[in-house]
Enzyme design. Structure first.
Site, short mmCIF file in Angstrom:
data_model
loop_
_atom_site.label_atom_id
_atom_site.label_comp_id
_atom_site.label_asym_id
_atom_site.label_seq_id
_atom_site.Cartn_x
_atom_site.Cartn_y
_atom_site.Cartn_z
N SER A 93 41.55 -59.00 5.70
CA SER A 93 40.91 -58.57 4.46
C SER A 93 40.23 -59.77 3.79
CB SER A 93 41.94 -57.91 3.55
OG SER A 93 41.31 -57.24 2.49
N ASP B 240 40.01 -47.48 8.30
CA ASP B 240 40.03 -48.34 7.12
C ASP B 240 38.98 -47.89 6.12
OD1 ASP B 240 40.05 -50.37 5.26
OD2 ASP B 240 40.03 -52.00 6.72
N HIS C 266 43.63 -49.95 6.70
CA HIS C 266 43.37 -51.35 6.35
C HIS C 266 44.52 -52.29 6.75
CE1 HIS C 266 41.23 -54.53 4.39
NE2 HIS C 266 42.15 -54.73 3.48
#
Length: 729
Positions: free
Chosen positions: A585, A673, A705
């Site tokens: 991320s 995601d 995610h």
């Protein structure tokens, strides 16, 4: 001396061993019982989760303990029996008296039937009710998440409150040829009920949802089960523009208190976003009147009612801005209708003072028996500690200041018996219990270990503090420092001078606390030193640190990580010629920045669902406000793409530095995601391929995610470890 590389079989065996350490998720104390000799004891029910690699799923199991206490200290405690696996339980909740238990259970459908949901009520030795919610068809699926979901007993123990998806009218094609099955008929007329008649043209209408991990949540409704009458009613009176959740019964069971999230003009992602406009409401059960209990211009969550039914504490943030920040603790008095601020945000952390509240939620049961003090855990720089808060005075005391350093979490408190979880980077979660001392003497809390977890050998760790150089100071928020946790192998062939894996966290407003983390521990056991960097902008260091990062992503955070790496390589015996990056991320965003901005430092890179190009992410993510906020721009729901703003987003993105990248890059992407859609990683993959940089892409269907599916997590570790070993030889 050439080092022997671990084989894939050795790596998989190591991962299998470390992934078997269970996580401790919930704890519930039973009612006090008295022995024939006058001593008091109670049972402690705990739930744990564990990865089952053979079944490729996370399993849940429970274990019971007995605690003998005299009200001031624990006399004896120990396990009662062995563990047993829990199957198909979605939610469970003990009644206030502890004599009944409610369970929401999923049951596989027979033959071609879809899966069903049953609400069960158990007494101490049997199941007394089993209600087929799916067949009753009053609502859609019951929510079992921790964002909206709840299962709340009325104080009278006659009703249960829960949240479910609103029932949608049946839809059919304009060209339906045969007569549809008739629904239930109206008792008076014998004709099909109007609401059961299928609606034409509604088959493909788009239903907004609440984003990452909440894609099946659209329109929540509050539902009440009358246990005696076996009847379910959907509460009326909740305004159309609100999505209700986190509900509980008001004192005297006259109505329901809930958090309502505004979903106009459209829904944004809610998971990990404690900055969405929301407020506390009360809906009256008789008249259906809905009343606002808090300010309606803030973000609120985690309301908790005191044992005496007089006060509700809850957490509060400002709307929009950073998704996670230092929160306020507020308290609403049920009878005076007055709201006070118990704890304000803290600008800068200082040892010996309360660090501020940085938690996703308050414990489900957080009140002491005196209905005056509450317990919470919060990040304090790179560790997590437990504090008691006096809601009348706002004074705080740490219950873990004199305990081992690491990560402490409150699981529950009931009748001043306190249950907590403790772990460190080298020690998996263990179960701790204590009696909360009387007010003013809380610092003397004595923790007892009820379920030990042996430390994992071969890992040493420490926390170091770093000060940015004067030229990298923030003009408005000066004097901020930051931390890093360094784990290193203490045995094995690389222990003297190990290669270094650098891991910045995601968020960017989150934090690595010194607790058990599977990937870092496993990498350390493979022979890597692991550097977990809490750059400026991380939680636990004060609100100023959080506020310093928006507008400076791609520079301040990147320079903090690079400074940390250079300093650690200077001060520790590490192999500076073998340094790699691993990040997910925003951590992936930083990793891609670092291999482009400092290509001479890093020999390999592994990224999981990375942010690569903020300008191309803004129209595809469930959190477009993140893209503007972190770039330093104001977010408005009706804002349109602006060339200057898009330029600024691109300018702060790692894709800008792709021409300088030389390190081989392994990408891992979750197909589902919604937060950082996989098109981000694909964009980077193509850019690297076009420039002749060695790259490999792993695509995980059915994963979002977090890439937290058991199979994806295990495969991800193996591929990551093999990639690092290969390219850091």
């Amino acid at each position: 001396v050439p080092q022997v590389q671990p084989r894939a079989e050795d790596l998989s065996e190591l991962y299998r061993e470390l992934s078997q350490h269970p996580g401790l998720s919930t704890a519930c104390l039973g009612p006090d019982l008295t022995t024939q000799y006058g001593g008091k004891y109670c049972s402690l029910y705990t739930e744990w989760s564990q990865r089952d690699l053979a079944r490729a799923e996370n399993i849940k199991f429970c274990r019971q303990y007995l605690i003998f206490h005299d009200g001031a200290s624990i006399v004896y405690s120990g396990p009662a029996g062995t563990c047993s696996e829990i199957k198909d339980e979605l939610l469970s909740r003990e009644s206030p008296s502890g004599t009944l238990k409610a369970v929401l259970r999923k049951v596989p459908g027979k033959e071609k039937e879809k899966e069903k949901q049953f609400l069960e009520v158990w007494d101490q030795n049997r199941k007394v009710k089993s209600i087929d919610l799916t067949s009753l068809d009053k609502h859609g699926s019951v929510y079992d998440d921790d964002q909206f979901g709840c299962l709340a007993w009325s104080h009278s123990e006659t009703h249960l409150l829960y949240v479910a998806e609103k029932k949608r009218p049946k839809a059919e094609s304009f060209f339906q040829s045969k007569a549809p099955e008739l629904g239930t008929s109206d008792e008076d007329t014998g004709h099909p009920k109007k609401e059961d008649a299928p609606v034409k043209g509604e088959q493909f209408v788009y239903h907004e949802d609440w984003g990452e991990t909440l894609s099946t949540r659209s329109v929540p409704v509050l539902c009440v089960l009358d246990i005696e009458g076996n009847s379910i009613s959907v509460l009326e009176g909740i305004p159309e523009h609100l999505s209700p959740g986190q509900a509980f019964w008001s004192p005297e069971d006259t109505g329901v208190v809930f958090v309502g999230w505004w979903h106009n003009p459209f829904r944004l992602g809610l998971r990990h976003c404690t900055n969405r406009r929301s407020a506390l409401f009360y809906v009256d059960l008789t008249g259906g009147r809905c009343e606002l209990l808090s300010e309606d211009t803030r973000a609120v969550w985690s309301p908790r009612l005191s044992p005496d039914g007089c006060r509700i504490v809850y957490l509060e943030n400002n709307v929009l801005g950073p998704h996670q920040q230092c929160s306020r603790l507020r308290m609403y008095d049920w009878y005076t209708k007055h709201t006070t601020t118990v704890l304000e945000t803290v600008p800068q952390q200082a040892w010996g003072a309360f660090p501020g509240i940085y938690c996703g939620a308050l414990p489900g049961m957080c009140w002491a028996a005196d209905s005056r003090r509450i317990l919470l855990d919060t990040a304090q720089r790179s560790q997590q500690d437990v504090f008691v808060v006096d809601t009348a005075t706002g004074t705080t005391t740490s219950l873990t200041a004199d305990s081992p350093q690491g990560s402490w979490s409150v699981l529950t408190i009931d009748r001043d018996l306190l249950v907590a979880r403790f772990s460190t980077p080298s020690c998996p979660p263990m179960l701790k219990v204590a009696v909360l001392p009387t007010a003013g003497r809380e610092a003397q809390t004595q923790w007892i270990c009820l379920q030990d977890a042996p430390p994992v050998p071969g890992i040493s760790w420490g926390i170091r503090t770093l000060q940015p150089p004067p030229e990298q100071e923030h003009p408005q928020y000066g004097g901020l420092d930051f931390d890093a946790i360094l784990m290193r192998p203490s045995e094995g062939p690389t222990a003297q001078k190990p290669p270094l894996v650098v891991m910045p966290h995601g968020g960017p407003h989150s934090v690595f606390t010194a607790g058990w983390m599977l990937y870092p521990a496993a990498l350390c056991r493979v022979g890597f030193a692991v550097l977990l960097v809490n750059y400026r902008g991380s939680l636990g260091f004060g609100q100023d640190s959080v506020a310093s990062l928006p507008g400076n992503v791609g520079t301040q955070d990147v320079h903090d990580v690079q400074l940390c790496v250079e300093q650690v390589l200077q001060e520790e015996t590490l192999d500076a010629s073998r340094v790699a990056l691993v990040g997910g991320s925003h951590g992936g965003f930083l990793a891609c920045h670092l291999i482009g901005q400092f290509p001479d430092t890093y020999r390999a890179c592994v990224v999981r669902n990375p942010v690569v190009n903020i300008a191309s992410m803004v129209t595809t993510t469930d959190i477009p406000d993140w893209c503007l906020t972190e770039t330093g721009l104001p977010y408005k729901p009706d804002g349109l793409p602006d060339p200057a703003q898009l330029t600024e987003m691109l300018h702060k993105s790692p894709i800008r530095y792709v021409d300088q990248v030389r390190a081989p890059v392994l990408l891992m992407l979750g197909e589902d995601d919604r937060r950082v859609p996989p098109k981000q990683g694909l964009e980077y993959y193509r850019a690297l391929k076009a420039r002749g940089v060695l790259t490999r892409l792993l695509w995980y269907p059915g994963n979002n995610h977090a890439l937290a599916g058991v199979e994806a997590e295990a495969d991800g570790f193996m591929n990551m470890a093999l990639w690092l070993l290969k390219h850091l030889q």
